[in-house]
Design an enzyme around this catalytic site. Structure first.
Site, PDB file in Angstrom:
ATOM      1  N   THR A 148       0.732  -1.123   0.016  1.00 45.16           N
ATOM      2  CA  THR A 148      -0.122   0.077   0.051  1.00 45.16           C
ATOM      3  C   THR A 148       0.953   1.336   0.033  1.00 45.16           C
ATOM      4  O   THR A 148       0.347   2.243  -0.101  1.00 45.16           O
ATOM      5  CB  THR A 148      -0.912   0.051   1.159  1.00 45.16           C
ATOM      6  OG1 THR A 148      -0.171  -0.431   2.389  1.00 45.16           O
ATOM      7  CG2 THR A 148      -1.988  -1.044   1.015  1.00 45.16           C
ATOM      8  N   GLY A 149       2.161   1.217   0.161  1.00 49.09           N
ATOM      9  CA  GLY A 149       2.957   2.423   0.047  1.00 49.09           C
ATOM     10  C   GLY A 149       3.488   2.700   1.309  1.00 49.09           C
ATOM     11  O   GLY A 149       3.712   4.066   1.527  1.00 49.09           O
TER      12      GLY A 149
ATOM     13  N   GLU B 137     -16.586 -23.997 -16.589  1.00 51.21           N
ATOM     14  CA  GLU B 137     -16.418 -22.499 -16.841  1.00 51.21           C
ATOM     15  C   GLU B 137     -17.673 -21.684 -17.243  1.00 51.21           C
ATOM     16  O   GLU B 137     -17.863 -20.748 -17.017  1.00 51.21           O
ATOM     17  CB  GLU B 137     -15.201 -21.982 -17.652  1.00 51.21           C
ATOM     18  CG  GLU B 137     -13.924 -22.437 -17.172  1.00 51.21           C
ATOM     19  CD  GLU B 137     -13.539 -21.963 -15.647  1.00 51.21           C
ATOM     20  OE1 GLU B 137     -13.981 -20.784 -15.523  1.00 51.21           O
ATOM     21  OE2 GLU B 137     -12.882 -22.868 -15.027  1.00 51.21           O
TER      22      GLU B 137
END
Length: 677
Positions: free
Chosen positions: A239-240, A459
């Site tokens: 997140t920095g 799928e």
């Protein structure tokens, strides 16, 4: 402080002593000793007959008998010019170096031989030996010194190895207790600034205020305010937190110390505490300044956990010293401690109290606007083709943090270069998202036709259930191309960013997750192991509904999260555990039957979609609309533009995970890709 910083702090011409002077002195001493003393061992050894010839020819100047054992013969200076003595040279370090030597044997016999020799030669050629007693102390001394030097060399080598390698900070044995912090001052400008930090506006404001504290302290102290002692950055990985600290180093006009929590950990007792003391000593000398400790949980874990009776816990000693140093600061010192961690729940309570870390800044996953700002920062360094809109990219990446977005931009640039393009277009970002989420594409994987048909229907079952369920996220892409490890196919959805989830939303997403196994049962009347990941997600969702969020009527409005962390003792009775298990099974079985009923009613669409997947391997939202018509539901809060996005990096299941204690989130359904990643 690092070695590089120490070198820069030294004044030109100032003598500084280090261990290399010791090494150089030892080597120089050994060389001088070799030239002055050991070269005598290279003197030519002759016998008594050769000595007799030298005396008879009149070339012997004198003879010395050393310790009644060896005779040392010195020739006359004029005799050295003769051709037979051309190979003899005087030592540059010892003019008294003998030219020849021989063993005299018994001293009494040697005296008689000299007497007979002198009787045969003329008086000017006669020699009279002088007896010299000389103690040979160099041999025993070297016998002591060489082992000591070897031991010291081995010890220094071991110290350098355990202290982080040669050349690194603390590598020398005398610096093992010194701090390893890297100092950034005004002349060492960090290139990262607050302009490079996007998506963290609230956290930036808090940190910028701390920087302003140090630049203009009177602005705050004049009103009676006190400068905070510690700032703790808390948030998930990527997140920095470290980037924000680098920006502080780039913006602040004060010294900035940077160190990792693991740098305090050593195998020697007391080293961690010593490094903490040294770090804060340097900080006081440089005040006002900022000290940043990255991954502080390496030394800040709560004390008393897994303690060994009678043992000396070096990590706890280091933490105790850190607590003492932080408490020792007065508010007028101007030293602020910044730390970062993604595990605040394991930190010691004494470290988290006000007065040490006065401020705790939470860094959350960026929202839509935050992701758009992060994309704008990262695409500045990439040559972007027209049509690449950061807003569209941010809508395609719900739940992504700054590190994920940086990885996507880098992958897109690499893919464009691999395709020999001159710019990175939106198609490259689509492939980059597939690469980041699903892994490397493996088209060469050999899959039998029977297995491929099962995968296609599996799928397609997910896609059909998601298409006809109101609260399921809209499908944007489905593929049966193998990717990564164990991924034989996947579907991508565009979820709405939400912070709370209702019961009907969770049930629809559970039904969609079970659509793959339901399709196998409806088409083949058999099931396979391909639904293992789906079942895992559904089971977690069901248990969260019943025992965490209180969404089941029979169990009631109770939450056992946080109380059931002890694996040996549960906070409820056996009857309640049985009730929870039964309700989970009933919920899962009910959604499984619902998925099978939905697929039976749309069996034609299921078969059509599976055949197209076998033929094309990848189908987008527009392809599905052409086959089975538009989706009957539109998520509230979205626009037509949102529905037109053709790809999205979100997996085909939604997992509701209990929040981390201390956080205010109720659910984690805003990021369906988080658990898959």
């Amino acid at each position: 402080m690092s070695k590089e910083n120490n070198n820069q702090d030294r004044k030109p011409g100032k003598f500084t002593f280090n261990s290399y002077w010791i090494y150089g002195s030892i080597i120089l001493g050994l060389i001088v000793f070799n030239l002055m003393f050991l070269n005598e061992a290279s003197t030519e050894v002759i016998n008594f007959q050769q000595f007799t010839n030298l005396v008879e020819s009149g070339d012997v100047a004198k003879i010395e008998v050393l310790n009644k054992k060896d005779a040392r013969i010195f020739l006359k200076q004029e005799s050295l010019s003769k051709p037979e003595f051309s190979n003899l040279k005087e030592s540059a370090f010892n003019k008294a170096h003998p030219h020849y030597t021989f063993n005299i044997g018994p001293p009494e016999s040697f005296a008689d031989q000299i007497k007979d020799l002198n009787a045969r030669v003329t008086p000017e050629k006669r020699v009279y030996p002088s007896y010299v007693e000389k103690e040979n102390w160099m041999g025993p001394l070297m016998g002591w010194l060489i082992p000591i030097f070897l031991f010291l060399g081995l010890w220094i080598f071991m110290m350098r190895r355990v202290s982080g390698g040669a050349g690194g900070p603390g590598a020398q044995i005398f610096n093992i207790g010194k701090s390893k912090a890297t100092l950034f001052e005004k002349d060492q400008k960090v290139t990262v600034t607050f302009a490079d930090v996007a998506g963290l506006e609230e956290a930036k404001e808090e940190v910028m205020e701390v920087v302003d504290f140090l630049k203009n302290p009177k602005k705050y102290t004049s009103l009676g305010g006190k400068i905070p002692k510690g700032v703790l950055l808390v948030g998930p990985p990527g997140t920095g937190k470290t980037l924000l600290a680098k920006a502080v180093a780039g913006e602040a006009a004060v010294p900035f110390f940077s160190i990792s929590g693991s740098d305090f950990v050593e195998m020697f007792v007391g080293v961690g505490a010593s490094r903490v003391r040294d770090l804060f000593k340097q900080a006081r000398e440089k005040a006002p300044c900022i000290v940043f400790i990255d991954e502080i949980d390496a030394i800040g874990r709560a004390r008393g956990r897994n303690a060994i009776q009678g043992g000396n816990d070096e990590r706890e000693n280091t933490l105790n010293q850190l607590l003492v140093e932080m408490d020792g600061f007065s508010t007028d010192k101007g030293v602020i401690i910044m730390a970062a961690t993604n595990r605040p729940d394991i930190l010691d309570g004494a470290l988290m109290r006000p007065g040490r870390f006065d401020r705790q800044i939470g860094l959350e996953r960026p929202d839509l606007a935050g992701r758009e700002a992060i994309f704008k920062v990262h695409i500045k360094t990439i040559k972007i083709a027209p049509g690449v809109d950061p807003k569209i990219l941010s809508e395609m990446t719900p739940g992504f943090v700054g590190a994920d977005i940086a990885n996507v931009c880098n992958e897109a640039a690499l893919i464009a270069a691999r395709r020999n393009k001159t710019a990175v277009d939106l198609d490259d970002f689509h492939y980059a998202l597939d690469r980041v989420i699903g892994g490397l594409e493996k088209r060469n994987k050999v899959i039998s036709p029977e297995e491929k048909e099962i995968i296609a229907h599996h799928e397609a079952g997910h896609a059909i259930c998601g298409w006809y369920l109101e609260h399921a996220s809209p499908l944007v892409k489905v593929t049966i191309v193998p990717r990564g490890i164990g991924t034989l196919g996947y579907a991508q959805y565009l979820p709405k960013e939400e912070y709370i989830t209702r019961t009907e939303q969770m049930l629809d997403r559970m039904c969609m997750a079970l659509g793959g196994r339901a399709a196998e049962s409806v088409i083949f009347d058999k099931i396979s192991t391909g639904a293992q990941s789906d079942l895992d997600h559904v089971t977690k969702m069901a248990y969260s509904m019943v025992s965490v969020y209180g969404l089941d009527d029979k169990v009631g409005n109770v939450s056992f999260y946080g109380l059931s962390q002890d694996q040996f003792q549960k906070p409820y009775s056996d009857d309640t555990a049985t009730l929870i298990d039964n309700r989970v099974r009933e919920i899962i079985d009910g959604q499984y039957e619902r998925a099978k009923q939905l697929l039976r009613s749309h069996k034609n669409e299921l078969d059509m979609l599976a055949r197209q997947l076998l033929e094309k391997e990848v189908l987008l939202k527009s392809d599905i609309e052409k086959m089975i018509g538009p989706r009957p539901f539109q998520i509230k809060g979205t626009t037509a533009k949102d529905e037109e996005i053709e790809t999205n990096p979100v997996d085909h299941v939604t997992v509701v995970v209990p929040p981390i204690p201390g956080q205010e989130e109720l659910t984690n359904t805003s990021s369906e890709s988080e658990e898959e990643k």
